[in-house]
Design an enzyme around this catalytic site. Structure first.
Site, PDB file in Angstrom:
ATOM      1  N   LEU A 102       0.892  -1.154   0.000  1.00 14.82           N
ATOM      2  CA  LEU A 102       0.000   0.000   0.000  1.00 14.82           C
ATOM      3  C   LEU A 102       0.928   1.201   0.000  1.00 14.82           C
ATOM      4  O   LEU A 102       1.760   1.344   0.901  1.00 14.82           O
ATOM      5  CB  LEU A 102      -0.879  -0.008   1.254  1.00 14.82           C
ATOM      6  N   ASP A 103       0.854   2.057  -1.037  1.00 17.30           N
ATOM      7  CA  ASP A 103       1.877   3.094  -1.189  1.00 17.30           C
ATOM      8  C   ASP A 103       1.833   4.104  -0.040  1.00 17.30           C
ATOM      9  O   ASP A 103       0.872   4.186   0.720  1.00 17.30           O
ATOM     10  CB  ASP A 103       1.769   3.779  -2.552  1.00 17.30           C
ATOM     11  N   LYS A 104       2.897   4.864   0.087  1.00 10.38           N
ATOM     12  CA  LYS A 104       3.097   5.743   1.239  1.00 10.38           C
ATOM     13  C   LYS A 104       1.977   6.756   1.407  1.00 10.38           C
ATOM     14  O   LYS A 104       1.574   7.085   2.534  1.00 10.38           O
ATOM     15  CB  LYS A 104       4.439   6.475   1.092  1.00 10.38           C
TER      16      LYS A 104
END
Length: 226
Positions: A102-104
């Site tokens: 899950l991207d930043k």
């Protein structure tokens, strides 16, 4: 199933004995796997207790399956050399690994486990496991936007698979993917001249975020058919 997953291989490595001696111990019932006496060269799992001649050669490993709410600003990595890494905020003594990413800039449901079977099965089901998100964009959502997002958009040289997309209100929509391309939703929106303002994952397969808040977690049952 490979030889390395067999009891014989474990005994040879753990006791430093020959293959013949390992098979002899198994055939006379000297070994117990997960409290069950065995007489054959069975497949063993990395979490199972193994006893031979009354000696515990490996203790049972408790398996954890965790639904965790990853907050915005945290990288989905256990590499402590990377700033804002996941390991720094996890409240567990046991080392748990994230299933998927899950991207930043995104938040929401992240699955954590120490069961390696889950990771393997998730990879094999890359285009089968549903992942559901709530997305807010910077301008009003149109019927054309919904149609194009649903039918597939070319990003990174490939067209995304058809997916379910429905508007929630003027600026928010729900999307269910069966792919896991890098920053897929953000890239799809960008191609249609939309900017993602917030992105929250609320479901992976049968596991829902429910009422968890950032940094909160709960134990769940076995994940994704492990």
């Amino acid at each position: 199933m490979t030889f390395r997953n067999r009891l014989q291989y474990f005994l040879v490595k753990r006791l430093q004995i020959s293959n013949k001696k390992a098979l002899e111990l198994i055939s006379v019932g000297a070994c117990r796997v997960a409290s069950k006496q065995v007489f054959e060269n069975v497949e063993i799992q990395p979490f199972e207790e193994i006893i031979c001649d009354g000696e515990i050669l490996r203790e049972e490993k408790k398996l954890y399956y965790i639904a965790f709410y990853k907050p915005v600003g945290i990288e989905t990595t256990l590499n402590q050399a990377i700033p804002d890494n996941l390991q720094a905020i996890l409240p567990f003594e046991e080392k748990l690994f994230p299933v998927g990413r899950l991207d930043k800039a995104s938040e929401g449901l992240l699955l954590l486990t120490n069961d390696g079977r889950v990771f393997d099965k998730t990879l094999r089901k890359e285009h089968q496991t549903e992942k559901e998100y709530i997305v807010k964009v910077d301008k009003p959502i149109t019927a054309s936007f919904i149609q194009q997002m649903s039918s597939g958009i070319t990003i990174m040289g490939q067209t995304t698979l058809p997916c379910l997309v429905e508007a929630i209100d003027e600026y928010k929509f729900r999307i269910i993917l069966v792919q896991g391309l890098n920053r897929q939703i953000r890239r799809m929106c960008y191609k249609l001249a939309y900017e993602v303002l917030s992105l929250k994952r609320i479901r992976i397969d049968q596991v829902h975020l429910e009422d968890l808040q950032p940094n909160e977690y709960r134990e769940v049952g076995e994940l994704i058919g492990a």
